[in-house]
Design a protein around this motif. Structure first.
Motif, short mmCIF file in Angstrom:
data_model
loop_
_atom_site.label_atom_id
_atom_site.label_comp_id
_atom_site.label_asym_id
_atom_site.label_seq_id
_atom_site.Cartn_x
_atom_site.Cartn_y
_atom_site.Cartn_z
N HIS A 125 -5.53 -5.88 -4.25
CA HIS A 125 -5.63 -6.87 -5.32
C HIS A 125 -6.73 -6.54 -6.33
O HIS A 125 -6.54 -6.69 -7.54
N GLU A 126 -7.85 -6.09 -5.85
CA GLU A 126 -9.03 -5.92 -6.70
C GLU A 126 -9.09 -4.57 -7.41
O GLU A 126 -9.65 -4.48 -8.51
N GLU A 127 -8.59 -3.54 -6.80
CA GLU A 127 -8.74 -2.20 -7.38
C GLU A 127 -7.43 -1.75 -8.03
O GLU A 127 -6.42 -1.58 -7.36
N ARG A 128 -7.46 -1.58 -9.32
CA ARG A 128 -6.26 -1.20 -10.08
C ARG A 128 -6.05 0.32 -10.10
O ARG A 128 -4.93 0.78 -10.13
N ASP A 129 -7.14 1.07 -10.10
CA ASP A 129 -7.04 2.52 -10.17
C ASP A 129 -7.01 3.11 -8.76
O ASP A 129 -7.56 2.54 -7.81
N LEU A 159 0.83 -1.22 0.00
CA LEU A 159 0.00 0.00 0.00
C LEU A 159 0.86 1.26 0.00
O LEU A 159 0.49 2.26 -0.62
N GLY A 160 1.97 1.23 0.70
CA GLY A 160 2.87 2.38 0.71
C GLY A 160 3.34 2.73 -0.69
O GLY A 160 3.33 3.90 -1.10
N LYS A 161 3.72 1.71 -1.43
CA LYS A 161 4.18 1.93 -2.81
C LYS A 161 3.04 2.43 -3.69
O LYS A 161 3.22 3.35 -4.49
N ARG A 162 1.86 1.81 -3.52
CA ARG A 162 0.72 2.21 -4.35
C ARG A 162 0.25 3.62 -4.04
O ARG A 162 -0.07 4.39 -4.95
N THR A 163 0.16 3.97 -2.76
CA THR A 163 -0.32 5.32 -2.43
C THR A 163 0.67 6.38 -2.88
O THR A 163 0.27 7.46 -3.29
N MET A 188 -9.36 2.30 -5.28
CA MET A 188 -8.59 1.65 -4.23
C MET A 188 -8.70 2.45 -2.92
O MET A 188 -8.93 1.89 -1.85
N LEU A 189 -8.55 3.76 -3.02
CA LEU A 189 -8.62 4.60 -1.82
C LEU A 189 -10.02 4.55 -1.21
O LEU A 189 -10.17 4.55 0.01
N GLN A 190 -11.05 4.49 -2.04
CA GLN A 190 -12.41 4.36 -1.54
C GLN A 190 -12.60 3.00 -0.85
O GLN A 190 -13.22 2.90 0.20
N CYS A 191 -12.05 1.97 -1.46
CA CYS A 191 -12.13 0.63 -0.89
C CYS A 191 -11.47 0.59 0.49
O CYS A 191 -12.01 -0.03 1.43
N LEU A 192 -10.34 1.24 0.62
CA LEU A 192 -9.61 1.22 1.89
C LEU A 192 -10.40 1.83 3.04
O LEU A 192 -10.15 1.53 4.20
N GLN A 193 -11.37 2.68 2.72
CA GLN A 193 -12.19 3.28 3.77
C GLN A 193 -13.01 2.23 4.51
O GLN A 193 -13.44 2.46 5.63
#
Length: 144
Positions: free
Chosen positions: A122-126, A52-56, A130-135
């Motif tokens: 894994h599921e959210e590429r954009d 997540l650190g790399k992705r964010t 992804m940020l919405q999912c993390l909520q």
């Protein structure tokens, strides 16, 4: 599971009582890697936090590129190429990732929360989805 200090204390107590110390396991020659004392959930959390650190950080770079293209930063003020280069330098990206990972790995997460991190990655590429999912990490844990 015993940690290294417990083993030392048990060995010291055994020696003090006059019994011989327990036999040492055979070594493989160069195996000096420390034993990972983290629980499986902590290991999963740490792996997810690193990803997540790399992705964010990548998402922040994408946001900076969008700001540069529009000429307007997230604060509504002008955003220039110099600002973009400063905000997206390798040093800044490495620091942002490191700070995120450090904070993330200090969290006490349950298995549901770790799973949210894993699934979102894994599921959210954009970035935005992804940020919405993390909520969902703060949602009440479903009953089993």
């Amino acid at each position: 599971m015993m940690n290294a200090l417990s083993i030392v204390l048990v060995a010291a107590a055994a020696t003090a009582c006059g019994s011989p110390p327990p036999p040492q396991p055979p070594t493989t020659g160069g195996d000096t890697a420390p034993h990972d004392t983290r629980t499986p959930i902590e290991q999963r959390r740490d792996t997810a936090c690193e990803a997540l650190g790399k992705r964010t950080t990548a998402c922040a770079v994408d946001d900076a590129a969008k700001s540069l293209a529009s000429g307007v930063g997230p604060d509504g003020k002008p955003y220039t190429k110099d600002m973009y280069e400063r905000d997206t330098s390798r040093d800044v990206q490495a620091k942002n990732t490191s700070v995120f990972v450090d904070k993330c790995q200090k969290q006490h997460l349950n298995s549901y929360q770790v799973r949210v991190y894993e699934v979102c990655m894994h599921e959210e590429r954009d970035c935005d989805p992804m940020l919405q999912c993390l909520q969902h990490v703060t949602d009440p844990q479903p009953a089993h």
